[in-house]
Design a protein around this motif. Sequence first.
Motif, mmCIF file in Angstrom:
data_model
loop_
_atom_site.group_PDB
_atom_site.id
_atom_site.type_symbol
_atom_site.label_atom_id
_atom_site.label_comp_id
_atom_site.label_asym_id
_atom_site.label_seq_id
_atom_site.Cartn_x
_atom_site.Cartn_y
_atom_site.Cartn_z
ATOM 1 N N ALA A 289 0.835 -1.203 0.000
ATOM 2 C CA ALA A 289 0.000 0.000 0.000
ATOM 3 C C ALA A 289 0.869 1.252 0.000
ATOM 4 C CB ALA A 289 -0.937 0.001 1.199
ATOM 5 N N PHE B 176 1.930 1.899 -3.708
ATOM 6 C CA PHE B 176 0.833 2.444 -4.505
ATOM 7 C C PHE B 176 0.461 3.845 -4.034
ATOM 8 C CE2 PHE B 176 -0.359 -2.137 -5.377
ATOM 9 C CZ PHE B 176 0.151 -2.110 -6.660
ATOM 10 N N GLY B 177 0.487 4.052 -2.722
ATOM 11 C CA GLY B 177 0.187 5.375 -2.190
ATOM 12 C C GLY B 177 1.192 6.412 -2.656
ATOM 13 N N LEU C 168 0.522 7.230 -6.309
ATOM 14 C CA LEU C 168 -0.650 8.087 -6.462
ATOM 15 C C LEU C 168 -0.375 9.518 -6.003
ATOM 16 C CD1 LEU C 168 -3.464 5.628 -5.342
ATOM 17 C CD2 LEU C 168 -3.020 6.481 -7.638
ATOM 18 N N TRP D 232 -6.335 9.896 -2.281
ATOM 19 C CA TRP D 232 -6.345 8.440 -2.367
ATOM 20 C C TRP D 232 -4.989 7.867 -1.948
ATOM 21 C CZ3 TRP D 232 -7.104 5.472 -7.619
ATOM 22 C CH2 TRP D 232 -7.333 4.129 -7.353
ATOM 23 N N GLY D 233 -3.910 8.454 -2.457
ATOM 24 C CA GLY D 233 -2.574 7.973 -2.102
ATOM 25 C C GLY D 233 -2.258 8.150 -0.624
ATOM 26 N N ASN E 222 -4.398 8.302 1.771
ATOM 27 C CA ASN E 222 -5.246 7.367 2.506
ATOM 28 C C ASN E 222 -4.625 5.964 2.519
ATOM 29 O OD1 ASN E 222 -7.495 6.485 3.922
ATOM 30 N ND2 ASN E 222 -8.630 6.011 2.065
ATOM 31 N N LEU E 223 -4.042 5.541 1.402
ATOM 32 C CA LEU E 223 -3.382 4.234 1.361
ATOM 33 C C LEU E 223 -2.159 4.186 2.283
ATOM 34 C CD1 LEU E 223 -3.468 3.351 -2.445
ATOM 35 C CD2 LEU E 223 -4.712 2.212 -0.606
ATOM 36 N N MET E 224 -1.491 5.317 2.427
ATOM 37 C CA MET E 224 -0.261 5.346 3.227
ATOM 38 C C MET E 224 -0.508 5.606 4.709
ATOM 39 S SD MET E 224 2.374 7.201 0.539
ATOM 40 C CE MET E 224 2.219 8.727 1.330
ATOM 41 N N THR E 225 -1.738 5.898 5.094
ATOM 42 C CA THR E 225 -2.029 6.243 6.488
ATOM 43 C C THR E 225 -1.632 5.138 7.451
ATOM 44 O OG1 THR E 225 -3.830 7.682 5.806
ATOM 45 C CG2 THR E 225 -3.859 6.944 8.074
ATOM 46 N N ASP F 167 0.822 3.158 7.306
ATOM 47 C CA ASP F 167 2.278 3.084 7.487
ATOM 48 C C ASP F 167 2.874 4.352 8.094
ATOM 49 O OD1 ASP F 167 2.439 0.514 6.420
ATOM 50 O OD2 ASP F 167 2.519 1.290 4.376
#
Length: 101
Positions: free
Chosen positions: A2, A5-6, A9, A59-60, A62-65, A67
């Motif tokens: 994630a 991908f984050g 993005l 979106w990016g 949010n995916l990295m939150t 980590d």
Amino acid sequence: MAMIFGTILVLAGFTSGIVYAVWLARVNPAAQIPLLRTAPSQPQASTLLNIGAVALVIWGANLMTADIGPWAFVLLIIAVLVPFNVIRFWHNARVGAHGER
């Protein structure tokens, strides 16, 4: 995964924000670009680019939150506001310098 991908993005959104700001500056070569209002001339495609930039960064981030925790919010603010403001300040200074001559 994630995080990768984050990051992709967020970088795509950052790039879209830069393209939006440069496009806006080129469309308004002799006009100041205001901070909280719409520029004198703003193509619809550039508005869509700006919306896409914000959506990609959100979106990016949010995916990295998971980590990076709350730093994702700081990253979001930086990736959305920095490209527009840096290019806007540069453009407005250039327009102001040409207007004084």
